[in-house]
Design an enzyme around this catalytic site. Structure first.
Site, PDB file in Angstrom:
ATOM      1  N   SER A   7       0.834  -1.204   0.000  1.00 42.86           N
ATOM      2  CA  SER A   7       0.000   0.000   0.000  1.00 42.86           C
ATOM      3  C   SER A   7       0.872   1.259   0.000  1.00 42.86           C
ATOM      4  CB  SER A   7      -0.963  -0.053   1.187  1.00 42.86           C
ATOM      5  OG  SER A   7      -2.001   0.881   1.049  1.00 42.86           O
ATOM      6  N   ASP A  57      -9.493  -5.308  -4.598  1.00 45.19           N
ATOM      7  CA  ASP A  57      -8.920  -4.313  -3.694  1.00 45.19           C
ATOM      8  C   ASP A  57      -9.855  -3.104  -3.652  1.00 45.19           C
ATOM      9  OD1 ASP A  57      -7.352  -2.238  -2.508  1.00 45.19           O
ATOM     10  OD2 ASP A  57      -5.530  -3.312  -3.074  1.00 45.19           O
ATOM     11  N   HIS A 105      -7.431  -5.835  -0.394  1.00 42.12           N
ATOM     12  CA  HIS A 105      -6.250  -4.990  -0.173  1.00 42.12           C
ATOM     13  C   HIS A 105      -5.285  -5.632   0.831  1.00 42.12           C
ATOM     14  CE1 HIS A 105      -3.952  -1.302  -0.247  1.00 42.12           C
ATOM     15  NE2 HIS A 105      -4.062  -1.153   1.059  1.00 42.12           N
TER      16      HIS A 105
END
Length: 276
Positions: free
Chosen positions: A97, A227, A256
């Site tokens: 991320s 995601d 995610h």
């Protein structure tokens, strides 16, 4: 506790497990978490004979709660200082991320010989926010909403995110882990509210296009097609295309937070990439 002190006086906490002579892997966590988010991967790769290192980004976890520096240039500079302090050579860097953006920003600037390979998973590059240059991005209203929720009630917000979209626990039939939700909240609340607030701009508005083009080392780009935090179509395929030596691996239906929900799938794929 192990830590380094950066040039501006910030203490950066880090974990460093395994033989100092082993191949190092450096893990870069996502927003608003800490090095603890990598426990599964660190134990897995430690058992495979690697040296595993993970740090708490400034303002996160056990690192200093600074009044500034919550942007990618400083994040990458902190990593460079950690790599210098530990004298890491040919290290593999893994980022999730926001941490994936940090990896790309650092690797594009790293000293020769410091980096061997990289992995970015569910990562924010090339750029998240919608603009004329990035018509497939998310509207700025989405990120303003995150800021508003953080300001209104950070403690509740940090329950709502992992309970829902982060791990895909809001999907029908999802196998919900209360432990993952609680650990996400614990890590988030360890950090500084100002750092978390300012980091939203860093992860959503930083344009990593030129960084991606500059990276020479092999990069594995991992992303789940479901995601809900960093939408697949405007991230991983575009990053892989911009990289000189990028490989895209997509995971149908994964969320995610797939490194935590499906480490049994992700860890062996990363290991195969490292051994190739």
């Amino acid at each position: 506790m192990s830590s380094i002190t950066t040039k501006d006086g910030t203490e950066i906490f880090y974990k460093d497990w395994g033989s100092r002579n082993a191949q190092p892997i450096v893990f870069h966590h996502g927003w608003p978490l800490s090095a603890d988010d990598w426990d599964n991967q660190m134990l897995y790769f430690l058992a495979q004979g690697f040296r595993v290192i993970a740090h708490d980004r400034r303002g996160h976890g056990r690192s200093s709660q600074t009044s500034g520096g919550h942007e990618m240039d400083t994040y990458a500079a902190d990593v460079a200082e950690l790599a210098d302090a530990l004298d890491l050579k040919n290290a593999f860097h893994v980022g999730h991320s926001t941490g994936g953006g940090e990896v790309v920003h650092y690797v594009a600037r790293a000293k020769p010989g410091r980096v061997g390979k990289a992995v970015i998973a569910g990562a924010v590059p090339p750029v998240m926010v919608k603009s004329d240059k990035n018509p497939g991005g998310l509207p700025i209203d989405v990120f303003d909403g995150l800021r508003s929720a953080l300001l209104a009630n950070r403690a509740q917000f940090f329950i709502d995110v992992p309970s829902g979209p982060f791990y895909g626990f809001n999907r029908p039939g999802a196998k919900v882990s209360q432990g993952l939700i609680d650990n996400w909240w614990r890590q988030g609340m360890m950090g500084a509210a100002n750092a978390h607030y300012e980091c939203i701009k860093a992860f959503s508005e930083t344009d990593f296009t030129e960084d991606l083009k500059r990276v020479e080392v092999p990069v594995l780009v991992l992303h789940g097609t479901d995601d809900q935090i960093v939408p697949y179509g405007d991230s991983a395929p575009l990053s892989a295309k911009l990289l000189k030596n990028g490989t895209l691996k997509s995971y149908e239906g994964l969320p995610h937070g797939m490194l935590s929900t499906h480490p049994d799938i992700l860890n062996p794929d990363m290991l195969a990439f490292f051994k190739a």
